[in-house]
Every structure is written in structure tokens, then in C-alpha cells.
Scaffold this motif. Structure first.
Motif, PDB file in Angstrom:
ATOM      1  N   ARG A 154     -52.352 -28.776  -3.981  1.00  0.00           N
ATOM      2  CA  ARG A 154     -53.501 -29.639  -3.661  1.00  0.00           C
ATOM      3  C   ARG A 154     -54.801 -29.033  -4.169  1.00  0.00           C
ATOM      4  NH1 ARG A 154     -53.861 -33.772   0.242  1.00  0.00           N
ATOM      5  NH2 ARG A 154     -55.930 -33.871  -0.650  1.00  0.00           N
ATOM      6  N   ILE A 155     -54.969 -27.732  -3.967  1.00  0.00           N
ATOM      7  CA  ILE A 155     -56.178 -27.058  -4.446  1.00  0.00           C
ATOM      8  C   ILE A 155     -56.243 -27.108  -5.970  1.00  0.00           C
ATOM      9  CG2 ILE A 155     -57.335 -24.814  -4.617  1.00  0.00           C
ATOM     10  CD1 ILE A 155     -56.248 -24.263  -1.749  1.00  0.00           C
ATOM     11  N   GLY A 156     -55.114 -26.853  -6.624  1.00  0.00           N
ATOM     12  CA  GLY A 156     -55.064 -26.920  -8.084  1.00  0.00           C
ATOM     13  C   GLY A 156     -55.376 -28.306  -8.609  1.00  0.00           C
ATOM     14  N   ILE A 179     -59.106 -28.902  -8.354  1.00  0.00           N
ATOM     15  CA  ILE A 179     -59.866 -28.176  -9.382  1.00  0.00           C
ATOM     16  C   ILE A 179     -59.718 -28.843 -10.750  1.00  0.00           C
ATOM     17  CG2 ILE A 179     -59.988 -25.982 -10.645  1.00  0.00           C
ATOM     18  CD1 ILE A 179     -59.379 -24.614  -7.927  1.00  0.00           C
ATOM     19  N   VAL A 180     -58.493 -29.257 -11.079  1.00  0.00           N
ATOM     20  CA  VAL A 180     -58.268 -29.934 -12.366  1.00  0.00           C
ATOM     21  C   VAL A 180     -59.030 -31.252 -12.409  1.00  0.00           C
ATOM     22  CG1 VAL A 180     -56.502 -31.119 -13.741  1.00  0.00           C
ATOM     23  CG2 VAL A 180     -56.058 -28.831 -12.844  1.00  0.00           C
ATOM     24  N   LEU A 223     -61.993 -32.268 -15.053  1.00  0.00           N
ATOM     25  CA  LEU A 223     -61.923 -33.459 -15.904  1.00  0.00           C
ATOM     26  C   LEU A 223     -63.124 -34.378 -15.687  1.00  0.00           C
ATOM     27  CD1 LEU A 223     -58.127 -34.373 -15.708  1.00  0.00           C
ATOM     28  CD2 LEU A 223     -59.391 -33.505 -17.686  1.00  0.00           C
ATOM     29  N   LEU A 224     -63.499 -34.572 -14.435  1.00  0.00           N
ATOM     30  CA  LEU A 224     -64.659 -35.425 -14.162  1.00  0.00           C
ATOM     31  C   LEU A 224     -65.941 -34.805 -14.709  1.00  0.00           C
ATOM     32  CD1 LEU A 224     -63.881 -36.667 -10.538  1.00  0.00           C
ATOM     33  CD2 LEU A 224     -63.773 -37.985 -12.661  1.00  0.00           C
ATOM     34  N   SER A 273     -58.366 -36.746  -6.375  1.00  0.00           N
ATOM     35  CA  SER A 273     -57.245 -35.816  -6.190  1.00  0.00           C
ATOM     36  C   SER A 273     -56.420 -36.194  -4.964  1.00  0.00           C
ATOM     37  CB  SER A 273     -57.742 -34.377  -6.083  1.00  0.00           C
ATOM     38  OG  SER A 273     -58.473 -34.175  -4.895  1.00  0.00           O
ATOM     39  N   GLY A 274     -57.051 -36.756  -3.951  1.00  0.00           N
ATOM     40  CA  GLY A 274     -56.313 -37.207  -2.770  1.00  0.00           C
ATOM     41  C   GLY A 274     -55.347 -38.328  -3.097  1.00  0.00           C
TER      42      GLY A 274
END
Length: 72
Positions: free
Chosen positions: A11-13, A16-17, A21-22, A41-42
Motif C-alpha cells: 500500500r505504501i509503495g 508513492i508510485v 506519477l501524478l 492509490s486507494g
């Protein structure tokens, strides 16, 4: 405890990704970047991390439902 750590690290990764990207797509406002990354990410984790979430849920369920030792 391993499934819990794998899911949490994933989830943390993913967060961060997504944030990276954003940022590369031009979202420069830090508040909006964090907020958008959190939501994107959620939603992505619902699809991408379903196996890890199921493994974590099974692990926690088994640990909670384990019979307690009795003191004699």
C-alpha cells in the motif's frame, strides 16, 4: 505477521508510485498531490492488492479466533 507486512508495504509503495506519477503529470500543489494520491492509490489497491488483502484478512482472523490458553 508476514501477510500484514506485505500488504502494508504494498500500500505504501502504491501510494508513492501514484504520487510520483501524478507529480510527473503536472500536479505540483503538494496538498492536492497528497489528496489525489491517497484516493487514486486507494481505489487501485482494491483491484491490484486483492490477494494480499485476503491473505492479511485470513491471517488476522486466524489469530483472533485462536483459542486462548487457560491458566490452571
Amino acid at each position: 505477521m508476514r501477510p500484514v507486512l506485505v500488504y502494508t508495504a504494498s500500500r505504501i509503495g502504491l501510494f508513492i508510485v501514484t504520487m510520483g506519477l501524478l507529480y510527473l503529470l503536472g500536479l505540483q500543489n503538494i496538498f492536492l498531490l497528497l489528496l489525489a494520491s491517497f484516493f487514486v492509490s486507494g481505489f487501485a489497491s482494491l483491484v491490484v492488492l486483492s490477494k494480499q488483502r485476503d491473505a492479511m484478512s485470513t491471517r488476522l482472523s486466524n489469530k483472533i479466533n485462536r483459542p486462548k490458553p487457560h491458566d490452571d
